[in-house]
Motif scaffolding. Structure first.
Motif, PDB file in Angstrom:
ATOM      1  N   ASP A 107       0.822  -1.132   0.233  1.00 42.49           N
ATOM      2  CA  ASP A 107       0.039  -0.029   0.110  1.00 42.49           C
ATOM      3  C   ASP A 107       0.682   1.220   0.184  1.00 42.49           C
ATOM      4  OD1 ASP A 107      -2.279  -1.295  -0.210  1.00 42.49           O
ATOM      5  OD2 ASP A 107      -2.873  -0.991   1.890  1.00 42.49           O
ATOM      6  N   ALA A 108       1.943   1.046   0.546  1.00 44.69           N
ATOM      7  CA  ALA A 108       2.885   2.411   0.824  1.00 44.69           C
ATOM      8  C   ALA A 108       3.461   2.440  -0.677  1.00 44.69           C
ATOM      9  CB  ALA A 108       3.815   2.229   2.066  1.00 44.69           C
ATOM     10  N   VAL A 109       4.077   1.606  -1.143  1.00 42.97           N
ATOM     11  CA  VAL A 109       4.665   1.873  -2.392  1.00 42.97           C
ATOM     12  C   VAL A 109       3.751   2.174  -3.534  1.00 42.97           C
ATOM     13  CG1 VAL A 109       5.965   0.449  -4.119  1.00 42.97           C
ATOM     14  CG2 VAL A 109       6.622  -0.056  -1.778  1.00 42.97           C
ATOM     15  N   ALA A 110       2.641   1.649  -3.365  1.00 46.66           N
ATOM     16  CA  ALA A 110       1.622   2.057  -4.567  1.00 46.66           C
ATOM     17  C   ALA A 110       1.104   3.336  -4.358  1.00 46.66           C
ATOM     18  CB  ALA A 110       0.411   0.979  -4.620  1.00 46.66           C
ATOM     19  N   ALA A 111       1.083   4.078  -2.946  1.00 48.17           N
ATOM     20  CA  ALA A 111       0.352   5.163  -2.723  1.00 48.17           C
ATOM     21  C   ALA A 111       1.696   6.364  -3.323  1.00 48.17           C
ATOM     22  CB  ALA A 111       0.153   5.377  -1.569  1.00 48.17           C
ATOM     23  N   ALA A 112       2.932   5.728  -3.105  1.00 48.02           N
ATOM     24  CA  ALA A 112       4.077   6.765  -3.276  1.00 48.02           C
ATOM     25  C   ALA A 112       4.601   6.634  -4.876  1.00 48.02           C
ATOM     26  CB  ALA A 112       5.421   6.333  -2.430  1.00 48.02           C
ATOM     27  N   ASP A 113       4.254   5.716  -5.531  1.00 51.91           N
ATOM     28  CA  ASP A 113       4.433   5.481  -6.979  1.00 51.91           C
ATOM     29  C   ASP A 113       4.591   6.484  -7.815  1.00 51.91           C
ATOM     30  OD1 ASP A 113       5.848   3.848  -8.869  1.00 51.91           O
ATOM     31  OD2 ASP A 113       4.172   3.024  -9.548  1.00 51.91           O
ATOM     32  N   PRO A 114       3.482   7.520  -7.638  1.00 48.90           N
ATOM     33  CA  PRO A 114       3.529   8.517  -8.674  1.00 48.90           C
ATOM     34  C   PRO A 114       4.437   9.572  -8.435  1.00 48.90           C
ATOM     35  CG  PRO A 114       1.217   7.891  -7.762  1.00 48.90           C
ATOM     36  CD  PRO A 114       2.147   7.250  -6.990  1.00 48.90           C
ATOM     37  N   TYR A 115       5.165   9.522  -7.200  1.00 55.17           N
ATOM     38  CA  TYR A 115       6.070  10.580  -7.069  1.00 55.17           C
ATOM     39  C   TYR A 115       7.621  10.076  -6.806  1.00 55.17           C
ATOM     40  CZ  TYR A 115       1.643  11.965  -5.117  1.00 55.17           C
ATOM     41  OH  TYR A 115       0.061  12.286  -4.996  1.00 55.17           O
ATOM     42  N   ALA A 116       7.701   8.703  -7.157  1.00 57.07           N
ATOM     43  CA  ALA A 116       9.099   8.248  -7.198  1.00 57.07           C
ATOM     44  C   ALA A 116       9.459   7.275  -8.100  1.00 57.07           C
ATOM     45  CB  ALA A 116       9.291   7.706  -5.606  1.00 57.07           C
ATOM     46  N   ASP A 117      10.668   7.124  -8.267  1.00 60.57           N
ATOM     47  CA  ASP A 117      11.039   5.942  -9.447  1.00 60.57           C
ATOM     48  C   ASP A 117      12.019   5.051  -8.583  1.00 60.57           C
ATOM     49  OD1 ASP A 117      12.026   4.607 -11.343  1.00 60.57           O
ATOM     50  OD2 ASP A 117      13.350   5.873 -12.211  1.00 60.57           O
ATOM     51  N   PHE A 118      10.997   3.897  -8.142  1.00 61.76           N
ATOM     52  CA  PHE A 118      11.746   2.799  -7.359  1.00 61.76           C
ATOM     53  C   PHE A 118      12.596   1.951  -8.009  1.00 61.76           C
ATOM     54  CE2 PHE A 118       7.567   4.014  -5.153  1.00 61.76           C
ATOM     55  CZ  PHE A 118       7.968   3.743  -3.829  1.00 61.76           C
ATOM     56  N   SER A 119      12.885   2.144  -9.178  1.00 61.28           N
ATOM     57  CA  SER A 119      14.107   1.342  -9.898  1.00 61.28           C
ATOM     58  C   SER A 119      15.101   1.934  -9.667  1.00 61.28           C
ATOM     59  CB  SER A 119      13.747   1.601 -11.453  1.00 61.28           C
ATOM     60  OG  SER A 119      14.145   2.749 -11.986  1.00 61.28           O
ATOM     61  N   ARG A 120      15.448   3.144  -9.055  1.00 59.91           N
ATOM     62  CA  ARG A 120      16.786   3.649  -8.432  1.00 59.91           C
ATOM     63  C   ARG A 120      17.214   3.168  -7.478  1.00 59.91           C
ATOM     64  NH1 ARG A 120      15.850  10.008  -8.614  1.00 59.91           N
ATOM     65  NH2 ARG A 120      17.959   9.841  -8.187  1.00 59.91           N
ATOM     66  N   TYR A 121      16.389   2.282  -6.581  1.00 63.99           N
ATOM     67  CA  TYR A 121      16.692   1.955  -5.063  1.00 63.99           C
ATOM     68  C   TYR A 121      16.788   0.705  -5.028  1.00 63.99           C
ATOM     69  CZ  TYR A 121      15.321   6.892  -4.812  1.00 63.99           C
ATOM     70  OH  TYR A 121      15.416   8.332  -4.906  1.00 63.99           O
ATOM     71  N   ASP A 122      17.570   0.293  -3.837  1.00 63.25           N
ATOM     72  CA  ASP A 122      17.787  -1.206  -3.451  1.00 63.25           C
ATOM     73  C   ASP A 122      16.832  -1.422  -2.293  1.00 63.25           C
ATOM     74  OD1 ASP A 122      20.255  -1.383  -4.960  1.00 63.25           O
ATOM     75  OD2 ASP A 122      21.211  -0.251  -3.611  1.00 63.25           O
ATOM     76  N   MET A 123      16.356  -0.440  -1.442  1.00 65.01           N
ATOM     77  CA  MET A 123      15.403  -1.092  -0.409  1.00 65.01           C
ATOM     78  C   MET A 123      14.467   0.314   0.071  1.00 65.01           C
ATOM     79  SD  MET A 123      18.116  -1.370   3.145  1.00 65.01           S
ATOM     80  CE  MET A 123      16.700  -1.807   3.977  1.00 65.01           C
TER      81      MET A 123
END
Length: 372
Positions: free
Chosen positions: A138-154
């Motif tokens: 839920d946290a990742v989905a809600a934040a997805d419009p504002y961040a590029d998760f492909s850039r992070y390890d954790m």
């Protein structure tokens, strides 16, 4: 000399070992001969850490920090104090690893509204993997419009202080057999979801939980007296302990200490070793007497400096490691610290450790093993 933890008194003090003709000087065994194989299938003291389930401890770890609030617990202030609370964790880990592990923490400075009430996520001891993964998803989905998760390890997930129901800080370790949590084409393998206890423990709670993503077990007890196994030694035990520097055994397991910095006695015999304090880089970090397929005694030099600055107990720390013991059940058991002229003995295991001298540079000890 004050001690932080004791185990069975029969193992310490003035006990002597049976005289044996096998206690001759031992040839220097490679450090790797004293490495133990893990048998629990999870976080344990074995050196064969699963490279898929856990992240490699050496190198830079790119961390995205999300700040979340809830319909029943909206945030009332800025995110800056939350980021500041955890920021020192990066420096602490860099010091603990002799500069070999770095947390590159990037805060996403906005409140991310979670889709469900804080009370609905089931944060209590015994939190299930499925419930925890739902919270992270839920946290990742809600934040997805504002961040590029492909850039992070954790990912770190930090709740507003208004969300009292998010009480403690578990670590998320992905299950490769399930679809898991994905965003921007990248699977979220490791995460720490902080709770209100981060304000009690301080930034070292991030180092403790991140340690689990490297494969380290909990050294505190899940039942009974919480800190009876290691007391205040090692961050994986008491986060607020007086000597939180990772044990030399952990530093070796994580790759921050190398095999040539380990003095190993894997067969009957004796050898003399000069130990450099684990709080400093360089030198021989641990002396290990292997006592079985999954067991060993370890001696290391501890000083009141670095991450251990302020600890009142210094000297040669002796502890037993058992890589077959699960997390939370005492895979490491500290005896105590020893000074010059003092000896540790375990007749049943055929082990004796004598402290010969001590100075600012470290300690000189003699290892003896009488049983194969």
């Amino acid at each position: 000399m004050r001690t932080l933890s004791l185990v069975t008194a029969a193992l310490v003090g003035c006990l002597t070992l049976p005289t044996t003709a096998t206690a001759a000087p031992a040839p220097a065994a490679p450090g790797a001969d004293c490495a133990l194989k893990g048998t629990t299938g999870w976080t344990d003291e074995g050196h064969d850490t699963d490279p898929v389930r856990f992240q490699h401890a050496v190198g830079t770890h790119r961390v995205l920090t999300l700040f979340v609030d809830f319909p029943d617990a909206p945030a009332t202030g800025p995110t800056d104090p939350y980021a500041a609370q955890l920021a020192p964790a990066a420096g602490w880990l860099r010091t603990a690893s002799y500069g070999q592990a770095r947390l590159d923490i990037t805060p996403l400075h906005r409140w991310i509204r979670m889709p469900a009430a804080s009370t609905s996520y089931g944060f209590r001891r015994g939190l299930t993997f499925e419930a925890h993964e739902l919270y992270l998803r839920d946290a990742v989905a809600a934040a997805d419009p504002y961040a590029d998760f492909s850039r992070y390890d954790m990912v770190y997930v930090v709740p507003t202080r208004e969300a009292a129901a998010i009480s403690f800080s578990p670590t998320y370790l992905f299950d490769p057999a399930t679809p898991g949590v994905t965003a921007d084409g990248r699977r979220v393998r490791w995460a720490v979801t902080f709770g209100q206890d981060m304000w009690r423990w301080g930034p070292k709670v991030a180092d403790h939980e991140t340690g689990h993503t490297f494969g380290l077990p909990d050294l505190y007890a899940f039942t009974g007296e919480t800190h009876r196994f290691v007391g205040g030694w090692d961050l994986m035990g008491n986060i607020a302990g007086e000597a939180p520097q990772y044990l030399g055994w952990h530093s070796w397991k994580l790759g921050w200490t190398h095999d040539d910095q380990v003095a190993c006695l894997a067969t009957p015999g004796r050898r003399t070793v000069r130990l450099a304090p684990v709080e400093r880089p360089g030198g021989t970090k641990i002396a290990v007497v292997r006592t079985g397929p999954t067991t060993a005694y370890v001696a290391e030099s501890r000083r009141s400096e670095g991450n251990d600055k302020g600890t009142p107990s210094t000297g040669v720390l002796v502890y037993k490691v058992d890589s077959a013991v699960p997390t939370g059940e005492g895979p490491v058991r500290v005896v105590r610290t020893y000074g010059p002229g003092e000896s540790f003995t375990d007749p049943a295991a055929g082990v004796r450790i004598d402290v010969l001298t001590s100075d600012h540079a470290g300690d000189v000890i003699r290892l003896r093993a009488t049983r194969p």
